[in-house]
Scaffold this motif. Structure first.
Motif, PDB file in Angstrom:
ATOM      1  N   LYS A   1      20.738  12.122   1.927  1.00 20.13           N
ATOM      2  CA  LYS A   1      21.176  13.388   2.505  1.00 20.13           C
ATOM      3  C   LYS A   1      22.564  13.711   1.966  1.00 20.13           C
ATOM      4  CE  LYS A   1      21.804  15.471   7.099  1.00 20.13           C
ATOM      5  NZ  LYS A   1      21.756  15.177   8.562  1.00 20.13           N
ATOM      6  N   GLY A   2      22.767  14.952   1.498  1.00 18.72           N
ATOM      7  CA  GLY A   2      24.077  15.254   0.952  1.00 18.72           C
ATOM      8  C   GLY A   2      24.180  16.621   0.310  1.00 18.72           C
ATOM      9  N   LEU A   3      25.286  16.799  -0.413  1.00 17.64           N
ATOM     10  CA  LEU A   3      25.548  18.028  -1.155  1.00 17.64           C
ATOM     11  C   LEU A   3      25.145  17.802  -2.608  1.00 17.64           C
ATOM     12  CD1 LEU A   3      26.854  20.898  -1.294  1.00 17.64           C
ATOM     13  CD2 LEU A   3      29.008  19.728  -1.875  1.00 17.64           C
TER      14      LEU A   3
ATOM     15  N   PHE B   1      24.177  23.059  -2.813  1.00 17.61           N
ATOM     16  CA  PHE B   1      23.423  23.223  -1.573  1.00 17.61           C
ATOM     17  C   PHE B   1      23.320  21.890  -0.846  1.00 17.61           C
ATOM     18  CE2 PHE B   1      20.506  22.047  -4.911  1.00 17.61           C
ATOM     19  CZ  PHE B   1      19.589  21.192  -4.324  1.00 17.61           C
ATOM     20  N   TYR B   2      23.195  21.991   0.473  1.00 17.24           N
ATOM     21  CA  TYR B   2      22.994  20.807   1.299  1.00 17.24           C
ATOM     22  C   TYR B   2      21.496  20.565   1.458  1.00 17.24           C
ATOM     23  CZ  TYR B   2      27.931  20.911   2.521  1.00 17.24           C
ATOM     24  OH  TYR B   2      29.298  20.879   2.461  1.00 17.24           O
ATOM     25  N   ALA B   3      21.110  19.299   1.384  1.00 18.81           N
ATOM     26  CA  ALA B   3      19.685  18.981   1.449  1.00 18.81           C
ATOM     27  C   ALA B   3      19.445  17.656   2.151  1.00 18.81           C
ATOM     28  CB  ALA B   3      19.097  18.927   0.044  1.00 18.81           C
ATOM     29  N   GLU B   4      18.278  17.579   2.765  1.00 17.55           N
ATOM     30  CA  GLU B   4      17.829  16.348   3.412  1.00 17.55           C
ATOM     31  C   GLU B   4      16.514  15.925   2.771  1.00 17.55           C
ATOM     32  OE1 GLU B   4      16.750  14.743   7.919  1.00 17.55           O
ATOM     33  OE2 GLU B   4      17.804  16.647   7.610  1.00 17.55           O
TER      34      GLU B   4
ATOM     35  N   ALA C   1      27.983  12.672  -0.053  1.00 12.15           N
ATOM     36  CA  ALA C   1      27.126  12.402   1.099  1.00 12.15           C
ATOM     37  C   ALA C   1      27.606  13.198   2.304  1.00 12.15           C
ATOM     38  CB  ALA C   1      27.139  10.917   1.422  1.00 12.15           C
ATOM     39  N   ILE C   2      26.676  13.475   3.211  1.00 18.31           N
ATOM     40  CA  ILE C   2      27.023  14.114   4.478  1.00 18.31           C
ATOM     41  C   ILE C   2      26.359  13.342   5.605  1.00 18.31           C
ATOM     42  CG2 ILE C   2      27.375  16.413   3.525  1.00 18.31           C
ATOM     43  CD1 ILE C   2      24.572  17.148   4.426  1.00 18.31           C
ATOM     44  N   ASP C   3      26.958  13.397   6.771  1.00 20.40           N
ATOM     45  CA  ASP C   3      26.417  12.677   7.927  1.00 20.40           C
ATOM     46  C   ASP C   3      25.237  13.418   8.532  1.00 20.40           C
ATOM     47  OD1 ASP C   3      28.354  10.733   7.639  1.00 20.40           O
ATOM     48  OD2 ASP C   3      29.791  11.849   8.879  1.00 20.40           O
TER      49      ASP C   3
END
Length: 248
Positions: free
Chosen positions: A182-184, A214-217, A246-248
């Motif tokens: 998960k991240g940018l 873009f942010y994606a999971e 990375a994003i939380d």
């Protein structure tokens, strides 16, 4: 066309309706290899759309990172029937008894070279088709277009090399790899298309062009991973996007 049959190796399916017709009950016993005669895959595939002026099509489009399904294997694609007149195919009913594979060129004419990764992906697809249909993996059954009709196709693509790699069972074949975090992300391909569903069957009008972040999971889809975003599903293929953070 509904219920189209494709190799499990495809990375996507072109949603447009392509030129195709019945196999008239003939068994698939040949694979015919082509080159696009262009370095733009969309230019090539758009000439195969039903109702277009070219009256051509193929079952698959192959690039260094993709195997795209275009015409279901249960149908005859229009790829090797000759141009008429003195251009008589050297085997009977070539379209009805074969699967046609088009390959993207890495350079223009007169050389019309094909990237080694494209050749490797083509070989991977050839091996799969031969296994599924019981087609002997040899040069009698895997042919260049110019061995069937009067043409310069498949350009700079070496069909002997395709067969050699296919016989190795995919050990030398370039396989796509996918991000799973998960991240940018940032698009590094010219563009990536958005889809309403994880199976990439319902294309959306939205697309991300090169440089878009873009942010994606990630979500699993069989043996591969797709990106789920607020705008739909996108490819997580490392050849198309790069990881930023990375994003939380």
């Amino acid at each position: 066309m509904a219920g189209e049959v494709y190799s499990k190796l495809i990375t996507s399916k072109n949603p447009k309706v392509m030129n195709a017709s019945s196999r008239n009950g003939l068994k698939i016993d040949r694979i015919i290899i082509h080159h696009n005669a262009t370095t733009n895959k969309n230019t090539a595939m758009n000439t195969w759309v039903q109702g277009g002026p070219a009256n051509t099509s193929a079952h698959y489009e192959v690039t260094p990172t993709e195997i795209i399904g275009c015409v279901g294997e249960q149908y005859a694609a229009w790829h090797a029937g000759g141009t008429g007149g003195s251009d008589v195919p050297r085997i009977a009913s070539p379209n009805q008894r074969s699967i046609g594979i088009e390959n993207l060129n890495s350079t223009g004419g007169p050389g019309w070279k094909v990237d080694p990764k494209t050749v490797a992906n083509c070989a991977r697809l050839v091996a799969d088709i031969c296994k599924r249909y019981g087609i002997p993996l040899d040069r009698k059954h895997v042919l260049g277009h110019n061995e069937v009709t009067a043409t310069a196709c498949p350009g700079g693509l070496d069909v002997d090399e395709v067969v050699r790699l296919a016989k190795k069972g995919g050990t030398s074949v370039a396989k796509p790899t996918y991000y799973k975090a998960k991240g940018l992300y940032e698009v590094i391909a010219p563009q990536i298309n958005g889809y309403r569903d994880i199976g990439f069957k319902q294309k959306r009008a939205v697309r991300f062009v090169k440089g878009t972040r873009f942010y994606a999971e990630p979500e699993k889809y069989g043996k591969i991973t797709r990106f789920k975003t607020s705008m739909g599903y996108f490819s997580s293929n490392k050849a198309f996007v790069k990881f930023i953070k990375a994003i939380d």
